[in-house]
Design an enzyme around this catalytic site. Structure first.
Site, short mmCIF file in Angstrom:
data_model
loop_
_atom_site.label_atom_id
_atom_site.label_comp_id
_atom_site.label_asym_id
_atom_site.label_seq_id
_atom_site.Cartn_x
_atom_site.Cartn_y
_atom_site.Cartn_z
N HIS A 367 -5.42 5.63 3.30
CA HIS A 367 -4.12 6.20 3.64
C HIS A 367 -3.40 6.53 2.33
CE1 HIS A 367 -4.30 3.88 7.70
NE2 HIS A 367 -4.88 5.07 7.78
N GLU A 370 -0.06 4.85 0.91
CA GLU A 370 -0.02 3.40 0.69
C GLU A 370 -0.45 3.11 -0.74
OE1 GLU A 370 -2.39 1.87 3.90
OE2 GLU A 370 -0.98 2.57 5.43
N HIS A 463 -4.71 -1.93 1.96
CA HIS A 463 -3.73 -1.07 2.62
C HIS A 463 -2.32 -1.49 2.24
CE1 HIS A 463 -6.05 1.25 5.79
NE2 HIS A 463 -6.98 0.46 5.27
N GLU A 536 -3.43 -6.07 4.10
CA GLU A 536 -2.18 -5.33 4.17
C GLU A 536 -1.17 -5.93 3.19
OE1 GLU A 536 -1.55 -2.73 6.02
OE2 GLU A 536 -3.08 -2.70 7.60
#
Length: 711
Positions: A367, A370, A463, A536
Site C-alpha cells: 500500500h 503507508e 503496513h 501494522e
C-alpha cells in the site's frame, strides 16, 4: 573450422562429434568406445568444461550440475545514475527533485488533545470563490496504457494562479512531484483554503495520503487548511494525530526536518457527498515559520521510490555489506519500474550448510501511502546488515528474502492503496494474471520456489494503520496441526515484550476472514508458512508505557525493525524456555478469557473442556481490550463485548443514510465481532442496502423487520 575449434577450446564439443571422432580415428572395440564415451560424460568429466555458466555441487559424493545465477541479467547497476522513475503518460511532472533531510526531534512530540470545541468549517466549494490550484487526475473509467520517464509529453502546464494573482499574499501550491498528492485548492478566505486530494489513479476512491508544497508564505499569520474529500468515517486525527510540516529554511538554517504541527485539529463528516458516499473533512490551523519560505505538508513521513534507490545503492557499493547482501531485480511493475529483491545471508562455508538454513521473507509498501512501513523496513535492513554479533548470528542462521517496495508505481504517483491496475494488490496474491499484477505474482512465485528448496520460517508484510494506535500483528490461527496449536501467537507475544512501549499484543488478531483470502498473509499461510503475519504500525503514536500519547518519529519506526530482528532471535533460540514460557502465557490467557466469557453468558465453566474443543476465532472475536480509548463507539461496544446486542429502532427516511453509514462503519471496524444483530423497523424507512454486511430478510409480512448479522 573456426566453430569447431572454438567448441573444442571452450570444452563444449558435442557428444556426437566426439563419438564420430573416436570412430574415425581408432579401431578399438565397442566396449572401449563405450568406456571412452562414459569418460567424456558431462557429469564425471566436469573438470574439462571451461564454461562459467555451469557449476557443480557436491552432495553425497556425487557431482550435481546446475546453472550459475545469471548475474548480468538480474543484477542492479551500482555505479552511474539511478533509474529515473517512470510515470503514466497522463501525469504531469515538474522537473525539480524533492529531497528532505532526516531529523529526529530532540523532545518527544505529544499527540494533540482535542478540546471537543474545535471549529468545523462548512465546505463552500467553488461557489464564487478563487481556485488557486488544479490539476487533472486519471479517474475511474480510464485505465493505464503506457508510461515514460517524466510522465506527460510537452511543457508542464501552469496549475497554480497564485503567482499571477493581484493578491500577492495568495499561497502557491504544487504536488506534481514524486509521491505528491493534491488535486485542487480553493481559497475561501484571506488565509483559509479548501483542499481536494486526488483519488488513486484510475479509481474514484482511496483519499487518505497527502503530500504537497506551499510557497509565498507569511509568518505571524494563522492559516487554516481543510481537506474536504476524505472517505473514511473515523481517523486517528480525532485521537491526537497531527499533520507534518517541513520548512526548507528551517532545514538549511537549523537542520530541522519533518515535525508535527497544527492546532484546532478536527476530523468530521461534512456537507458534501460523492456518488451517494459521505465525505469527511480534516481541518487544522497553523503558522509558517518564515516569510517566502518553501514548505511541505504530509500525512506521514514521506519515503519515495528514489529514496529507496539511494539507500539500496549505498548497500550495493559497500564492500562489506555487498558480500552478504545481493541486490537483484524481482520483476518490473506495470510502468516498468524495478521491483527490487534482496537476498541476505552469510556466505556458506560448505555446500552442505546452505540448504540447511531456514528462510525469512519480509516485504513492505504494497500500500503506497503507508510510508511508515518503509521506515520500519529501513530499521530492519540497518540492523540485519550491521556489524553486531546479533546481526552476524541472524545471517548465519537464515536466508532473508526482502522486497522493500512492492508497489513502486503507486509510491511514485502518490496513490494511497492501489497500483496502476486500479486494484488493491494486497487482495490479489492469488492472481494468475502475471501481466496485470506482476509485483505480487512474482513475490508469490519467489516464495513458492524458495519453499521447494528450504523451510520458510516466517513471512511478514509491513503496513501502516490509519485508525488504531500502537503496533500490532495479524496472523493466521493454526487449527489443523494440534502439535503446533497457538504457535502463531508466540512471535507477536515476544514482540510485545521486546517493544513493550510500542507493540500491543492485545490488539493482535488471528482470524482468517473470507474477505481477506487474497492478502499476502493468508496466501502465504495457505502455501504452508505457519508464521505468516501482517505487522501494522500506526500513523500516530503509542498508548503504552512511557511512550504514551507521543507521536512515533522515524527513529521510533526504525527501532521496530530492530525489535523484529531481536524477536526473531528469541523465537529461534535453541534454548526453548522463552518459547515455552510464552506459549504457556498464551494458553493461560485464553483459558481465562474462556472462563470470563462463560460467566457472562451465565454458564458454568467446565475445567475438562480444553481450548482445542473451541473455535478460537470465535473466542478471539469477543475478546481483547482495545487501545483506542478515544472512540466512543469503540468504547461502548467493547464494554458489552460478551453480550449479544439487539437494537430496535424506528427511523424516518432522513435518518436512514446516517444509520447506514453508522452500521457500515461499525461493521468495518468490528468485522471480527460476531452475533451482533441489528433489527430495523420498516414501517418508516426503506430497505437498507449494506454491501459490507450480510442481509437476511425474515417474513416481512409478519415481522416487518430486517436483521443484520455481522461477523
Amino acid at each position: 573450422m573456426k566453430v569447431q575449434n572454438w567448441q573444442q577450446e571452450g570444452g563444449l564439443e558435442s557428444n556426437q562429434n566426439r563419438a564420430n571422432s573416436q570412430h574415425n580415428s581408432s579401431s578399438s572395440t565397442e566396449g572401449e568406445e563405450e568406456a571412452q564415451t562414459f569418460n567424456y560424460s558431462f557429469i564425471n568429466e566436469h573438470q574439462l568444461l571451461r564454461t562459467r555458466q555451469v557449476v557443480f555441487a557436491h552432495h553425497a559424493g556425487k557431482h550435481i550440475p546446475r546453472l550459475r545465477e545469471p548475474r548480468s541479467l538480474y543484477a542492479i547497476a551500482t555505479c552511474g545514475p539511478q533509474q529515473t522513475p517512470r510515470w503514466p503518460i497522463e501525469c504531469e511532472v515538474i522537473k525539480e527533485q524533492i529531497r528532505h533531510i532526516e531529523w529526529t526531534p530532540p523532545e518527544p512530540e505529544k499527540l494533540y488533545q482535542p478540546s471537543q470545541q474545535e471549529y468545523m468549517p462548512t465546505c463552500v466549494g467553488e461557489n464564487g470563490r478563487n481556485m488557486v490550484f488544479c490539476i487533472d487526475g486519471a479517474r475511474k473509467g480510464s485505465y493505464f496504457t503506457s508510461s515514460r520517464v517524466g510522465g506527460r509529453r510537452g511543457l508542464v502546464h501552469l496549475a497554480t494562479v497564485g503567482a499571477n494573482s493581484k493578491d500577492c499574499n495568495a499561497l502557491i501550491f504544487e504536488s506534481r512531484f514524486e509521491s505528491g498528492n493534491l488535486q485542487k485548492v480553493i481559497r475561501v478566505g484571506n488565509y483559509e483554503y479548501e483542499l481536494t486530494l486526488r483519488t488513486d489513479l484510475y479509481t474514484d476512491k482511496h483519499t487518505q495520503w497527502y503530500y504537497f508544497r506551499v510557497q509565498n508564505t507569511r509568518p505571524g499569520v494563522t492559516y487554516r487548511f481543510t481537506i474536504v474529500n476524505l472517505m473514511k468515517s473515523n481517523s486517528l486525527y480525532n485521537q491526537g494525530l497531527k499533520p507534518l510540516l517541513y520548512s526548507e529554511r528551517e532545514a538549511q538554517q537549523r537542520q530541522v526536518g519533518w515535525h508535527r504541527m497544527g492546532k484546532d485539529i478536527c476530523y468530521y463528516k461534512n456537507n458534501l457527498s460523492q456518488e451517494s458516499r459521505s465525505l469527511y473533512s480534516l481541518t487544522w490551523t497553523f503558522q509558517f515559520p518564515h516569510r517566502n519560505d518553501t514548505c511541505y505538508f504530509s500525512h506521514s513521513y514521506p519515503y519515495t521510490y528514489s529514496d529507496l534507490q539511494r539507500y539500496l545503492a549505498t548497500i550495493a557499493n559497500d564492500p562489506i555489506q555487498s558480500q552478504y547482501c545481493k541486490l537483484r531485480v524481482l520483476c518490473r511493475s506495470l510502468a516498468g519500474n524495478i521491483v527490487h529483491v534482496l537476498t541476505i545471508t552469510s556466505p556458506s562455508r560448505s555446500q552442505e550448510t546452505g540448504p540447511a538454513k531456514k528462510a525469512v521473507v519480509v516485504t513492505a509498501r504494497v500500500h503506497p501511502g503507508e510510508t511508515n512501513g518503509s521506515w520500519v523496513m529501513t530499521g530492519f535492513l540497518d540492523h540485519i546488515l550491521g556489524s553486531s554479533d546479533d546481526a552476524q548470528l541472524l545471517r548465519d542462521m537464515f536466508i532473508f528474502k526482502v522486497v522493500p517496495m512492492l508497489n513502486p508505481d503507486g509510491v511514485i504517483t502518490g496513490n494511497y492503496r492501489c497500483s496502476l491496475s486500479g486494484r488493491d494488490l494486497n487482495r490479489n496474491y492469488r492472481t494468475v494474471l502475471r501481466g496485470s499484477f506482476p509485483c505480487v505474482w512474482h513475490t508469490r512465485n519467489m516464495v513458492q520456489r524458495l519453499m521447494e528448496e528450504r523451510e520458510v520460517l516466517i513471512y511478514c508484510d509491513f503496513h501502516g494503520h490509519s485508525r488504531k494506535n500502537n503496533v500490532f500483528m495479524y496472523g493466521c490461527h493454526n487449527k489443523e496441526t494440534s502439535s503446533q496449536r497457538f504457535w502463531e501467537r508466540v512471535f507477536p507475544l515476544m514482540m510485545s515484550k521486546n517493544a513493550a512501549d510500542k507493540f500491543s499484543y492485545q490488539s493482535c488478531k488471528f482470524k482468517v476472514q473470507r474477505g481477506k483470502e487474497g492478502t499476502g498473509r493468508i496466501v502465504m499461510w495457505k502455501l504452508g508458512i505457519t508464521h505468516s503475519y501482517t505487522m501494522e504500525t500506526t500513523f500516530a503514536g503509542s498508548t503504552l508505557g512511557h511512550h504514551r500519547a507521543i507521536h512515533f518519529s522515524t527513529k521510533d519506526l526504525k527501532s521496530l525493525g530492530y525489535h523484529f530482528c531481536d524477536t526473531l532471535l528469541d523465537f529461534c533460540d535453541p534454548d526453548c524456555s522463552k518459547f515455552e514460557q510464552c506459549l504457556l502465557e498464551v494458553r493461560t490467557a485464553l483459558q481465562k478469557e474462556l472462563r470470563l466469557r462463560l460467566e457472562k453468558l451465565g454458564r458454568e465453566y467446565d475445567s475438562d473442556v480444553t481450548l482445542s474443543d473451541l473455535s478460537m476465532s470465535d473466542l478471539e472475536s469477543r475478546s481483547g481490550p482495545v487501545d483506542d480509548h478515544h472512540s466512543p463507539l469503540k468504547t461502548s461496544a467493547h464494554r458489552d463485548m460478551y453480550q449479544i446486542s439487539h437494537i430496535h429502532t424506528r427511523l424516518p427516511k432522513s435518518s436512514l443514510s446516517m444509520l447506514a453509514d453508522l452500521v457500515s462503519d461499525y461493521f468495518f471496524e468490528f468485522a471480527e465481532t460476531p452475533l451482533m444483530t441489528l433489527t430495523i423497523d420498516l414501517d418508516c424507512c426503506e430497505l437498507l442496502n449494506l454491501s459490507s454486511a450480510v442481509c437476511h430478510q425474515p417474513d416481512l409480512a409478519r415481522s416487518q423487520s430486517i436483521s443484520l448479522w455481522m461477523w
